[in-house]
Design a protein around this motif. Structure first.
Motif, PDB file in Angstrom:
ATOM      1  N   UNK A   1       0.838  -1.190   0.000  1.00 15.81           N
ATOM      2  CA  UNK A   1       0.000   0.000   0.000  1.00 15.81           C
ATOM      3  C   UNK A   1       0.877   1.244   0.000  1.00 15.81           C
ATOM      4  N   UNK A   2       0.396   2.304  -0.626  1.00 17.19           N
ATOM      5  CA  UNK A   2       1.046   3.601  -0.504  1.00 17.19           C
ATOM      6  C   UNK A   2       0.375   4.283   0.680  1.00 17.19           C
ATOM      7  N   UNK A   3       1.187   4.668   1.651  1.00 18.31           N
ATOM      8  CA  UNK A   3       0.652   5.284   2.863  1.00 18.31           C
ATOM      9  C   UNK A   3       0.953   6.765   2.894  1.00 18.31           C
ATOM     10  N   UNK A   4       0.111   7.549   3.574  1.00 16.61           N
ATOM     11  CA  UNK A   4      -1.125   7.126   4.230  1.00 16.61           C
ATOM     12  C   UNK A   4      -2.162   6.697   3.197  1.00 16.61           C
ATOM     13  N   UNK A   5      -3.079   5.856   3.654  1.00 20.49           N
ATOM     14  CA  UNK A   5      -4.079   5.314   2.742  1.00 20.49           C
ATOM     15  C   UNK A   5      -5.010   6.400   2.222  1.00 20.49           C
ATOM     16  N   UNK A   6      -5.352   6.271   0.958  1.00 23.78           N
ATOM     17  CA  UNK A   6      -6.289   7.166   0.300  1.00 23.78           C
ATOM     18  C   UNK A   6      -6.887   6.359  -0.848  1.00 23.78           C
ATOM     19  N   UNK A   7      -8.124   6.612  -1.193  1.00 24.13           N
ATOM     20  CA  UNK A   7      -8.791   5.787  -2.198  1.00 24.13           C
ATOM     21  C   UNK A   7      -8.084   5.778  -3.555  1.00 24.13           C
ATOM     22  N   UNK A   8      -7.294   6.797  -3.871  1.00 23.62           N
ATOM     23  CA  UNK A   8      -6.621   6.820  -5.172  1.00 23.62           C
ATOM     24  C   UNK A   8      -5.148   6.399  -5.092  1.00 23.62           C
ATOM     25  N   UNK A   9      -4.651   6.092  -3.897  1.00 21.80           N
ATOM     26  CA  UNK A   9      -3.267   5.627  -3.764  1.00 21.80           C
ATOM     27  C   UNK A   9      -3.148   4.159  -4.171  1.00 21.80           C
ATOM     28  N   UNK A  10      -1.929   3.775  -4.498  1.00 21.46           N
ATOM     29  CA  UNK A  10      -1.635   2.406  -4.910  1.00 21.46           C
ATOM     30  C   UNK A  10      -1.957   1.422  -3.783  1.00 21.46           C
ATOM     31  N   UNK A  11      -2.499   0.261  -4.174  1.00 20.58           N
ATOM     32  CA  UNK A  11      -2.742  -0.817  -3.234  1.00 20.58           C
ATOM     33  C   UNK A  11      -2.535  -2.135  -3.964  1.00 20.58           C
ATOM     34  N   UNK A  12      -2.290  -3.213  -3.227  1.00 22.88           N
ATOM     35  CA  UNK A  12      -2.042  -4.502  -3.887  1.00 22.88           C
ATOM     36  C   UNK A  12      -3.303  -5.048  -4.551  1.00 22.88           C
ATOM     37  N   UNK A  13      -3.097  -5.870  -5.569  1.00 20.70           N
ATOM     38  CA  UNK A  13      -4.223  -6.496  -6.265  1.00 20.70           C
ATOM     39  C   UNK A  13      -4.990  -7.440  -5.338  1.00 20.70           C
ATOM     40  N   UNK A  14      -4.252  -8.208  -4.537  1.00 22.25           N
ATOM     41  CA  UNK A  14      -4.872  -9.171  -3.615  1.00 22.25           C
ATOM     42  C   UNK A  14      -4.293  -8.911  -2.226  1.00 22.25           C
ATOM     43  N   UNK A  15      -5.018  -8.170  -1.426  1.00 20.06           N
ATOM     44  CA  UNK A  15      -4.483  -7.749  -0.123  1.00 20.06           C
ATOM     45  C   UNK A  15      -4.439  -8.866   0.908  1.00 20.06           C
ATOM     46  N   UNK A  16      -4.968 -10.042   0.586  1.00 15.89           N
ATOM     47  CA  UNK A  16      -4.901 -11.162   1.534  1.00 15.89           C
ATOM     48  C   UNK A  16      -4.051 -12.322   0.993  1.00 15.89           C
ATOM     49  N   UNK A  17      -3.187 -12.031   0.031  1.00 16.50           N
ATOM     50  CA  UNK A  17      -2.267 -13.039  -0.495  1.00 16.50           C
ATOM     51  C   UNK A  17      -1.357 -13.523   0.627  1.00 16.50           C
ATOM     52  N   UNK A  18      -1.293 -14.830   0.852  1.00 16.81           N
ATOM     53  CA  UNK A  18      -0.550 -15.397   1.989  1.00 16.81           C
ATOM     54  C   UNK A  18       0.935 -15.042   1.952  1.00 16.81           C
ATOM     55  N   UNK A  19       1.546 -15.120   0.790  1.00 13.05           N
ATOM     56  CA  UNK A  19       2.979 -14.821   0.709  1.00 13.05           C
ATOM     57  C   UNK A  19       3.242 -13.357   1.041  1.00 13.05           C
ATOM     58  N   UNK A  20       2.406 -12.469   0.522  1.00 12.14           N
ATOM     59  CA  UNK A  20       2.555 -11.045   0.816  1.00 12.14           C
ATOM     60  C   UNK A  20       2.355 -10.788   2.306  1.00 12.14           C
ATOM     61  N   UNK A  21       1.335 -11.414   2.899  1.00 14.50           N
ATOM     62  CA  UNK A  21       1.080 -11.239   4.331  1.00 14.50           C
ATOM     63  C   UNK A  21       2.235 -11.779   5.170  1.00 14.50           C
ATOM     64  N   UNK A  22       2.807 -12.914   4.753  1.00 15.71           N
ATOM     65  CA  UNK A  22       3.959 -13.466   5.476  1.00 15.71           C
ATOM     66  C   UNK A  22       5.127 -12.484   5.447  1.00 15.71           C
ATOM     67  N   UNK A  23       5.414 -11.949   4.274  1.00 10.80           N
ATOM     68  CA  UNK A  23       6.517 -10.989   4.152  1.00 10.80           C
ATOM     69  C   UNK A  23       6.244  -9.735   4.975  1.00 10.80           C
ATOM     70  N   UNK A  24       5.005  -9.278   4.976  1.00  8.63           N
ATOM     71  CA  UNK A  24       4.642  -8.100   5.772  1.00  8.63           C
ATOM     72  C   UNK A  24       4.788  -8.393   7.259  1.00  8.63           C
ATOM     73  N   UNK A  25       4.346  -9.567   7.681  1.00 13.07           N
ATOM     74  CA  UNK A  25       4.492  -9.930   9.096  1.00 13.07           C
ATOM     75  C   UNK A  25       5.957 -10.067   9.483  1.00 13.07           C
ATOM     76  N   UNK A  26       6.777 -10.519   8.573  1.00 12.02           N
ATOM     77  CA  UNK A  26       8.214 -10.606   8.851  1.00 12.02           C
ATOM     78  C   UNK A  26       8.785  -9.226   9.146  1.00 12.02           C
ATOM     79  N   UNK A  27       8.340  -8.227   8.390  1.00  8.97           N
ATOM     80  CA  UNK A  27       8.774  -6.848   8.636  1.00  8.97           C
ATOM     81  C   UNK A  27       8.263  -6.346   9.989  1.00  8.97           C
ATOM     82  N   UNK A  28       7.028  -6.690  10.304  1.00  7.14           N
ATOM     83  CA  UNK A  28       6.438  -6.276  11.583  1.00  7.14           C
ATOM     84  C   UNK A  28       7.185  -6.933  12.748  1.00  7.14           C
ATOM     85  N   UNK A  29       7.490  -8.211  12.630  1.00  9.50           N
ATOM     86  CA  UNK A  29       8.217  -8.908  13.700  1.00  9.50           C
ATOM     87  C   UNK A  29       9.589  -8.272  13.913  1.00  9.50           C
ATOM     88  N   UNK A  30      10.269  -7.925  12.832  1.00  4.00           N
ATOM     89  CA  UNK A  30      11.572  -7.255  12.960  1.00  4.00           C
ATOM     90  C   UNK A  30      11.410  -5.932  13.716  1.00  4.00           C
TER      91      UNK A  30
END
Length: 152
Positions: free
Chosen positions: A90-119
């Motif tokens: 996602x392009x932050x801060x969120x806005x309806x016209x900002x870029x967002x992923x095609x599939x926001x619940x893709x498992x691989x993307x979520x895993x990578x995002x959680x890895x960043x959060x854990x760090x």
């Protein structure tokens, strides 16, 4: 390694959300912070712009009073959410016209995002990233530094 209770609790909640398909970056009660805060969305009032690091008036009051939510300050919660959203594409801060992923619940993307959060969560505690497995491959003079009992 001793893991602080707030980190342990956050990791358990994020782990369960990920594996139970209850992690959704587009839902304030099911995103990284929403899950850490027991699926409540009241944290969204800590900022006027979702995905921003700028505290709202309410957020500043809580921050200045030293309030913590499941162990995390308002600013830490905003950092967690921004890290999660950015890593999801996602392009932050969120806005309806900002870029967002095609599939926001893709498992691989979520895993990578959680890895960043854990760090990030580990950096809050000043401990090594609990997901860093590079140490198991360290070696000295052609021998591994760490030995494991492998059962095959």
């Amino acid at each position: 390694m001793e893991i602080p209770k707030r980190l342990e609790n956050a990791l358990i909640k994020l782990y369960n959300a990920f594996h139970n398909d209850e992690l959704n970056p587009e839902c304030c009660s099911a995103c990284a912070v929403g899950n850490i805060l027991d699926n409540h969305d009241s944290w969204k009032h800590l900022s006027d712009k979702h995905g921003s690091l700028e505290l709202s008036y309410v957020g500043r009051v809580h921050q200045n009073l030293g309030r913590k939510f499941n162990g995390y300050t308002p600013l830490e919660l905003l950092k967690i959410e921004k890290t999660f959203l950015d890593a999801c594409g996602f392009k932050t801060p969120l806005c309806h016209y900002n870029m967002k992923p095609d599939n926001s619940t893709d498992k691989e993307m979520l895993f990578n995002a959680l890895s960043e959060v854990v760090a990030l969560l580990c950096s809050f505690e000043n401990i090594a990233n609990v997901m860093d497995y590079s140490k198991i491959f360290e070696y000295e003079e052609n021998s591994p530094v760490y030995k494991f009992d492998a059962i095959f």
